[in-house]
Each structure stands twice: as structure tokens, then as C-alpha cells.
Design an enzyme around this catalytic site. Sequence first.
Site, PDB file in Angstrom:
ATOM      1  N   GLY A  14      -1.507  -6.857   4.637  1.00 22.10           N
ATOM      2  CA  GLY A  14      -0.408  -7.701   5.096  1.00 22.10           C
ATOM      3  C   GLY A  14       0.063  -8.646   4.017  1.00 22.10           C
ATOM      4  O   GLY A  14       0.761  -9.613   4.296  1.00 22.10           O
ATOM      5  N   LEU A  15      -0.308  -8.387   2.778  1.00 20.19           N
ATOM      6  CA  LEU A  15       0.178  -9.224   1.674  1.00 20.19           C
ATOM      7  C   LEU A  15       0.927  -8.358   0.667  1.00 20.19           C
ATOM      8  O   LEU A  15       0.886  -8.615  -0.537  1.00 20.19           O
ATOM      9  CB  LEU A  15      -0.993  -9.948   0.994  1.00 20.19           C
ATOM     10  CG  LEU A  15      -1.657 -11.058   1.818  1.00 20.19           C
ATOM     11  CD1 LEU A  15      -2.895 -11.589   1.112  1.00 20.19           C
ATOM     12  CD2 LEU A  15      -0.671 -12.218   2.060  1.00 20.19           C
ATOM     13  N   GLY A  16       1.575  -7.332   1.150  1.00 21.58           N
ATOM     14  CA  GLY A  16       2.356  -6.481   0.249  1.00 21.58           C
ATOM     15  C   GLY A  16       1.476  -5.673  -0.688  1.00 21.58           C
ATOM     16  O   GLY A  16       1.912  -5.290  -1.779  1.00 21.58           O
TER      17      GLY A  16
ATOM     18  N   ALA B 198       2.953  -2.240  -1.430  1.00 18.60           N
ATOM     19  CA  ALA B 198       4.085  -2.323  -2.371  1.00 18.60           C
ATOM     20  C   ALA B 198       3.562  -2.519  -3.790  1.00 18.60           C
ATOM     21  O   ALA B 198       4.086  -1.933  -4.752  1.00 18.60           O
ATOM     22  CB  ALA B 198       5.007  -3.483  -1.985  1.00 18.60           C
ATOM     23  N   ALA B 199       2.499  -3.328  -3.940  1.00 17.97           N
ATOM     24  CA  ALA B 199       1.934  -3.564  -5.273  1.00 17.97           C
ATOM     25  C   ALA B 199       1.320  -2.286  -5.839  1.00 17.97           C
ATOM     26  O   ALA B 199       1.423  -2.025  -7.042  1.00 17.97           O
ATOM     27  CB  ALA B 199       0.895  -4.687  -5.216  1.00 17.97           C
TER      28      ALA B 199
ATOM     29  N   ASP C  91       9.199  -6.587  -0.562  1.00 18.86           N
ATOM     30  CA  ASP C  91       7.841  -6.578  -1.124  1.00 18.86           C
ATOM     31  C   ASP C  91       7.811  -5.993  -2.530  1.00 18.86           C
ATOM     32  O   ASP C  91       7.111  -6.497  -3.411  1.00 18.86           O
ATOM     33  CB  ASP C  91       6.901  -5.763  -0.223  1.00 18.86           C
ATOM     34  CG  ASP C  91       6.638  -6.456   1.101  1.00 18.86           C
ATOM     35  OD1 ASP C  91       7.329  -7.443   1.404  1.00 18.86           O
ATOM     36  OD2 ASP C  91       5.740  -6.004   1.833  1.00 18.86           O
TER      37      ASP C  91
HETATM   38  O1  PMV Z   1       2.937  -6.771   6.201  1.00 24.84           O
HETATM   39  P1  PMV Z   1       3.540  -6.416   4.870  1.00 24.84           P
HETATM   40  O2  PMV Z   1       3.002  -7.208   3.733  1.00 24.84           O
HETATM   41  O3  PMV Z   1       3.525  -4.946   4.656  1.00 24.84           O
HETATM   42  O4  PMV Z   1       5.106  -6.851   4.952  1.00 24.84           O
HETATM   43  C1  PMV Z   1       6.055  -6.174   5.725  1.00 24.84           C
HETATM   44  C2  PMV Z   1       7.362  -6.935   5.788  1.00 24.84           C
HETATM   45  C3  PMV Z   1       8.399  -6.389   6.785  1.00 24.84           C
HETATM   46  O5  PMV Z   1       9.514  -7.285   6.735  1.00 24.84           O
HETATM   47  C4  PMV Z   1       7.854  -6.392   8.209  1.00 24.84           C
HETATM   48  C5  PMV Z   1       8.855  -4.987   6.439  1.00 24.84           C
HETATM   49  C6  PMV Z   1       9.805  -4.870   5.251  1.00 24.84           C
HETATM   50  O6  PMV Z   1      10.022  -3.743   4.807  1.00 24.84           O
HETATM   51  O7  PMV Z   1      10.384  -5.883   4.799  1.00 24.84           O
END
Ligand code: PMV
Length: 320
Positions: free
Chosen positions: A107-109, A112-113, A154
Amino acid sequence: MQVRVRAPTKVTLFGEHSVVYGYPAIVFSLPIYIDVSATEHDDILIVTGPANVSSVDLVIKEDRIDVGPKTKKYLMRYISYILKAIERFSVPGIMIEIKSPLPVGAGLGTSAAVAVGTVAAISILKGLNVDKMEIAKLAWEVEKLVQGRASPMDTAASALGGVLWIEKKEEWNIEPLSVDEINLVIGVFEKQKTTASLVAEVAEKLKRNRLYSEVIKLMGEIAREARRALEDRDWKRLGELMKLNHAMLEALGVVTEETSRAVHYAIEAGALGAKVSGAGGGGAVVALAEDPIPVASAMKVSGAKKVFTVSEPSNGVEIL
Ligand code: PMV
């Protein structure tokens, strides 16, 4: 030859979920990094990582993928999408290693990293002149394939660093904000659902009842006001807006009991504001604190597996 890079994670200060629909968001690139190395290899691509961390263990040959017992299904999907996005780099012949201090999907990207780090490492190894913006774009393609629907938030935070304003006008607008030191306490909690499933749940709610669209719209307005509060260095107002953003996430139904409790405990311990960060379903909680010590303890008491205190953002993806 080997290339090593580090790609930062992120915390969303305002506008998660609503940003998927083009509303503005504010994201802070965290100086907590995923390390990725890419090494030239014979004729196969191997992706590895420690089991308890990134749990990647697979060998990709030209026409087949051999999956080791440590590889989680969603990660395998992730890696295969990374390969798809960077097809034009003629990938076979590289070994990739991924090391993460956080569970991927925390939940901290983190995911994406992983995408940003892998795209950056492979492109540098292949001698391609790809700038940070292009790395962000390629990694965003991966996010879209994995999540079905994803904002560029992200991947931009990981590739470019800093504190960013993300908003869709005609095109996506990504703007760096200048922010002084800001005390953030971040707790990582058990994640019960994937980002992809939470994004899909919210989409389903929006289809079902137009009141959810009003919630999403309001989140955009909260982000706009938060930008002004950040620019005025009005921390009290910023904290209050974080609480409001959190209430909207509660309304969307993406907050677990544990993270809801963590937000309350953090505020009781003196935080100016606190909220869930990211998709929810557990995951991360971020608090704004004048004194981070009691707030960090409150996060631990409420069940955080890890707690970080940060004050300055990272500079984005970097070669090591
Ligand atoms: O929970 P994370 O870190 O994967 O963040 C997701 C963020 C969202 O806004 C829910 C999805 C997005 O693509 O922006």
C-alpha cells in the site's frame, strides 16, 4: 555488465481513488526504496528475490515461463506485464534481482516502484536513452495492465520523486510542489485485498449509486484545498483535510477496522491529521505530526508491522 538502481515508494497525502477518475491528488515520494539489479545473462531471463520479501522466483525462456515455488501469482502476472511493456528492449539475456524492505503490495506504491526500477535497470543496461518521464510512462503501462484501471500517480512519484500534484485536464498534468520539511509518520498494516480489487470495487459502487460520485468529487476539492494549505504551510488546516480525506475513504468502504483504529489512535496521540494512504483494504496509514514519537508509538500499539518517520521526499529513481 550489471546495472543497479533504486526506485522509491510513495505515500498518498490526498486523492487516492478519486485520482483514478482524473481528480487531483498529492503524492509524496518516500525515501524508502526497492532495489533492482539487471545483469547480462546468457539466453534466458531470471527474476529472483528473497522469499519473505518480494517472493519472485521465475525463469523466462523465449516461449515459456517456469515459475518457482516462491513466486506469488499476482507477482508473476506483474513481471510478465513488465516484460510486455518493455518488449521493444529485446529482453532475453538479462537477470533481474529485486529486493524490497516492504512486502510488495503493502500500500505504499511498492508495485509501482518494482515496475519503475525494472524498466529503468533494463533500459540503462540496454544502453537506451530513456529519461525519468519515459520510465514513468512505461511503468504506468504496467500498472494499467495489472490493475485494469490506474492513475499515473504511483509510477510518477517513484520515477520523478518529490511531492507531486497529479490531475487530469486534457492530458495528465504532473507538477512538482515545493514543500518544506514535513513530519510524516507512516504505519504499514496487514493488507487484506489487492489494489486491483479495491479499484474495481470502487468502480462498481460508482456505477451503482451516484452518491459515490459525489464522494469522489469531494475528494478532489479536498485535494485542491490541501494544496493551498501546503503552500501556506498551514499544518493545522492540512491535518484537518487529511481527516476529511480519510472520512471519504471510510465512505467508499475501503478502510479496515485495524487501519481505522490506527487513524484514531494517531490523532489521540497528538497527530494533526491522519488517514489511510493508497487503495486501502489494510495497507498504509499516514499521520502528520508535530511530535512524531508518540504518534509512532500509537501506530505500533494499533498493530502496525512497520513504522517509519520521514520528513523529506526522495529524488526519484536513481542509479546506484
Ligand atoms: O495502495 P497503492 O499504493 O497501490 O495505491 C493505489 C492508489 C489508487 O489511487 C487507489 C490507484 C491508482 O491507480 O491511483
